[in-house]
Design a protein around this motif. Structure first.
Motif, PDB file in Angstrom:
ATOM      1  N   MET A   1       0.667  -0.916  -0.586  1.00  0.00           N
ATOM      2  CA  MET A   1      -0.199   0.028  -0.202  1.00  0.00           C
ATOM      3  C   MET A   1       0.791   1.050   0.069  1.00  0.00           C
ATOM      4  O   MET A   1       1.580   1.532   0.821  1.00  0.00           O
ATOM      5  N   ILE A   2       0.661   2.192  -1.221  1.00  0.00           N
ATOM      6  CA  ILE A   2       0.980   3.365  -1.304  1.00  0.00           C
ATOM      7  C   ILE A   2      -0.198   4.829  -0.278  1.00  0.00           C
ATOM      8  O   ILE A   2      -0.631   4.574  -1.044  1.00  0.00           O
ATOM      9  N   THR A   3       0.666   5.086   0.556  1.00  0.00           N
ATOM     10  CA  THR A   3      -0.384   6.400   1.141  1.00  0.00           C
ATOM     11  C   THR A   3       0.057   7.520   0.729  1.00  0.00           C
ATOM     12  O   THR A   3       1.439   7.726   1.082  1.00  0.00           O
ATOM     13  N   ALA A   4      -0.750   8.626   1.290  1.00  0.00           N
ATOM     14  CA  ALA A   4      -0.395   9.595   1.603  1.00  0.00           C
ATOM     15  C   ALA A   4      -1.101  10.759   2.497  1.00  0.00           C
ATOM     16  O   ALA A   4      -1.739  10.173   2.999  1.00  0.00           O
ATOM     17  N   SER A   5      -0.405  11.993   2.716  1.00  0.00           N
ATOM     18  CA  SER A   5      -1.626  12.196   4.333  1.00  0.00           C
ATOM     19  C   SER A   5      -2.250  12.870   3.939  1.00  0.00           C
ATOM     20  O   SER A   5      -2.752  13.299   2.572  1.00  0.00           O
ATOM     21  N   VAL A   6      -3.341  13.358   5.027  1.00  0.00           N
ATOM     22  CA  VAL A   6      -4.671  13.690   4.827  1.00  0.00           C
ATOM     23  C   VAL A   6      -4.910  14.939   3.782  1.00  0.00           C
ATOM     24  O   VAL A   6      -5.912  15.163   3.186  1.00  0.00           O
ATOM     25  N   ALA A   7      -4.078  15.876   4.348  1.00  0.00           N
ATOM     26  CA  ALA A   7      -3.603  16.899   3.681  1.00  0.00           C
ATOM     27  C   ALA A   7      -3.225  16.864   2.042  1.00  0.00           C
ATOM     28  O   ALA A   7      -3.993  17.659   1.510  1.00  0.00           O
ATOM     29  N   LEU A   8      -2.754  16.404   2.262  1.00  0.00           N
ATOM     30  CA  LEU A   8      -2.280  16.321   0.260  1.00  0.00           C
ATOM     31  C   LEU A   8      -3.587  15.622  -0.922  1.00  0.00           C
ATOM     32  O   LEU A   8      -4.091  15.606  -1.609  1.00  0.00           O
ATOM     33  N   ARG A   9      -4.080  14.557   0.346  1.00  0.00           N
ATOM     34  CA  ARG A   9      -5.257  13.421  -0.100  1.00  0.00           C
ATOM     35  C   ARG A   9      -6.768  14.549  -0.164  1.00  0.00           C
ATOM     36  O   ARG A   9      -7.181  14.342  -1.247  1.00  0.00           O
ATOM     37  N   ARG A  10      -6.496  15.085   0.331  1.00  0.00           N
ATOM     38  CA  ARG A  10      -7.816  16.538   0.091  1.00  0.00           C
ATOM     39  C   ARG A  10      -7.600  17.955  -0.992  1.00  0.00           C
ATOM     40  O   ARG A  10      -7.984  18.599  -1.109  1.00  0.00           O
ATOM     41  N   CYS A  11      -6.512  18.005  -1.691  1.00  0.00           N
ATOM     42  CA  CYS A  11      -5.316  18.871  -2.814  1.00  0.00           C
ATOM     43  C   CYS A  11      -6.802  17.887  -3.824  1.00  0.00           C
ATOM     44  O   CYS A  11      -6.486  18.500  -5.074  1.00  0.00           O
ATOM     45  N   ALA A  12      -6.987  16.640  -3.922  1.00  0.00           N
ATOM     46  CA  ALA A  12      -7.039  15.539  -4.884  1.00  0.00           C
ATOM     47  C   ALA A  12      -8.664  16.302  -5.904  1.00  0.00           C
ATOM     48  O   ALA A  12      -8.231  15.983  -7.181  1.00  0.00           O
ATOM     49  N   PRO A  13      -9.043  16.712  -4.969  1.00  0.00           N
ATOM     50  CA  PRO A  13     -10.868  17.377  -5.524  1.00  0.00           C
ATOM     51  C   PRO A  13     -10.030  18.164  -6.879  1.00  0.00           C
ATOM     52  O   PRO A  13     -10.532  18.836  -7.969  1.00  0.00           O
ATOM     53  N   LEU A  14      -9.626  19.668  -6.062  1.00  0.00           N
ATOM     54  CA  LEU A  14      -8.660  20.523  -7.171  1.00  0.00           C
ATOM     55  C   LEU A  14      -7.812  19.914  -8.314  1.00  0.00           C
ATOM     56  O   LEU A  14      -7.645  20.924  -9.012  1.00  0.00           O
ATOM     57  N   LEU A  15      -7.678  18.474  -8.346  1.00  0.00           N
ATOM     58  CA  LEU A  15      -6.391  17.859  -9.379  1.00  0.00           C
ATOM     59  C   LEU A  15      -7.375  17.703 -10.086  1.00  0.00           C
ATOM     60  O   LEU A  15      -7.036  16.858 -11.573  1.00  0.00           O
ATOM     61  N   GLY A  16      -9.669  17.585 -10.094  1.00  0.00           N
ATOM     62  CA  GLY A  16     -10.171  16.966 -10.572  1.00  0.00           C
ATOM     63  C   GLY A  16      -9.948  15.329 -10.551  1.00  0.00           C
ATOM     64  O   GLY A  16     -10.623  14.485 -11.130  1.00  0.00           O
ATOM     65  N   LEU A  17     -10.286  14.945  -8.549  1.00  0.00           N
ATOM     66  CA  LEU A  17     -10.046  13.470  -8.603  1.00  0.00           C
ATOM     67  C   LEU A  17     -11.042  13.380  -7.510  1.00  0.00           C
ATOM     68  O   LEU A  17     -11.560  14.153  -7.273  1.00  0.00           O
ATOM     69  N   THR A  18     -11.366  12.166  -7.891  1.00  0.00           N
ATOM     70  CA  THR A  18     -12.587  11.881  -6.768  1.00  0.00           C
ATOM     71  C   THR A  18     -12.602  11.537  -5.966  1.00  0.00           C
ATOM     72  O   THR A  18     -10.671  10.947  -5.290  1.00  0.00           O
ATOM     73  N   SER A  19     -12.950  11.655  -4.541  1.00  0.00           N
ATOM     74  CA  SER A  19     -12.804  11.823  -3.391  1.00  0.00           C
ATOM     75  C   SER A  19     -12.878   9.877  -3.440  1.00  0.00           C
ATOM     76  O   SER A  19     -13.741   9.493  -3.642  1.00  0.00           O
ATOM     77  N   ALA A  20     -12.214   9.232  -2.545  1.00  0.00           N
ATOM     78  CA  ALA A  20     -12.256   7.570  -2.076  1.00  0.00           C
ATOM     79  C   ALA A  20     -12.456   7.447  -1.011  1.00  0.00           C
ATOM     80  O   ALA A  20     -13.628   6.727  -0.649  1.00  0.00           O
ATOM     81  N   ARG A  21     -12.449   8.440  -0.314  1.00  0.00           N
ATOM     82  CA  ARG A  21     -13.087   8.054   0.855  1.00  0.00           C
ATOM     83  C   ARG A  21     -14.413   7.266   1.308  1.00  0.00           C
ATOM     84  O   ARG A  21     -14.623   6.232   2.118  1.00  0.00           O
ATOM     85  N   GLU A  22     -16.155   7.899   0.583  1.00  0.00           N
ATOM     86  CA  GLU A  22     -16.798   7.328   0.601  1.00  0.00           C
ATOM     87  C   GLU A  22     -17.332   5.685   0.103  1.00  0.00           C
ATOM     88  O   GLU A  22     -18.246   5.441   0.272  1.00  0.00           O
ATOM     89  N   ARG A  23     -15.792   5.033  -0.810  1.00  0.00           N
ATOM     90  CA  ARG A  23     -16.326   4.321  -1.511  1.00  0.00           C
ATOM     91  C   ARG A  23     -15.437   3.053  -0.698  1.00  0.00           C
ATOM     92  O   ARG A  23     -15.473   2.044  -1.398  1.00  0.00           O
ATOM     93  N   LEU A  24     -14.545   3.701  -0.516  1.00  0.00           N
ATOM     94  CA  LEU A  24     -13.138   2.725  -0.222  1.00  0.00           C
ATOM     95  C   LEU A  24     -13.383   1.961   1.584  1.00  0.00           C
ATOM     96  O   LEU A  24     -13.785   3.307   1.865  1.00  0.00           O
ATOM     97  N   ILE A  25     -12.357   1.663   1.703  1.00  0.00           N
ATOM     98  CA  ILE A  25     -12.254   1.038   2.787  1.00  0.00           C
ATOM     99  C   ILE A  25     -10.597   2.062   3.728  1.00  0.00           C
ATOM    100  O   ILE A  25     -10.322   2.646   2.661  1.00  0.00           O
TER     101      ILE A  25
END
Length: 64
Positions: free
Chosen positions: A1-25
């Motif tokens: 597993m490769i993960t990133a900090s919460v702060a970095l993942r919060r930038c995902a929507p700004l990059l046009g990426l969808t949030s995985a929090r709602e649909r993944l473990i």
């Protein structure tokens, strides 16, 4: 597993990426299940070193 900090993942929507929090473990569950874990908050060299070490371990398992 490769993960990133919460702060970095919060930038995902700004990059046009969808949030995985709602649909993944959760990350905690992924870490619990994973054979290898890398927290992607370092340098590219650190990531490459980690991947290289994992690759060596996997090859050793196949060759055993």
């Amino acid at each position: 597993m490769i993960t990133a900090s919460v702060a970095l993942r919060r930038c995902a929507p700004l990059l046009g990426l969808t949030s995985a929090r709602e649909r993944l473990i959760s990350d905690a569950e992924k870490v619990r299940r994973a054979d290898f874990v890398f927290h992607n908050d370092g340098t590219l060299n650190e990531l490459e070193a980690f991947v290289g070490e994992v690759w060596k371990q996997l090859l050793a398992q196949v060759e055993a």
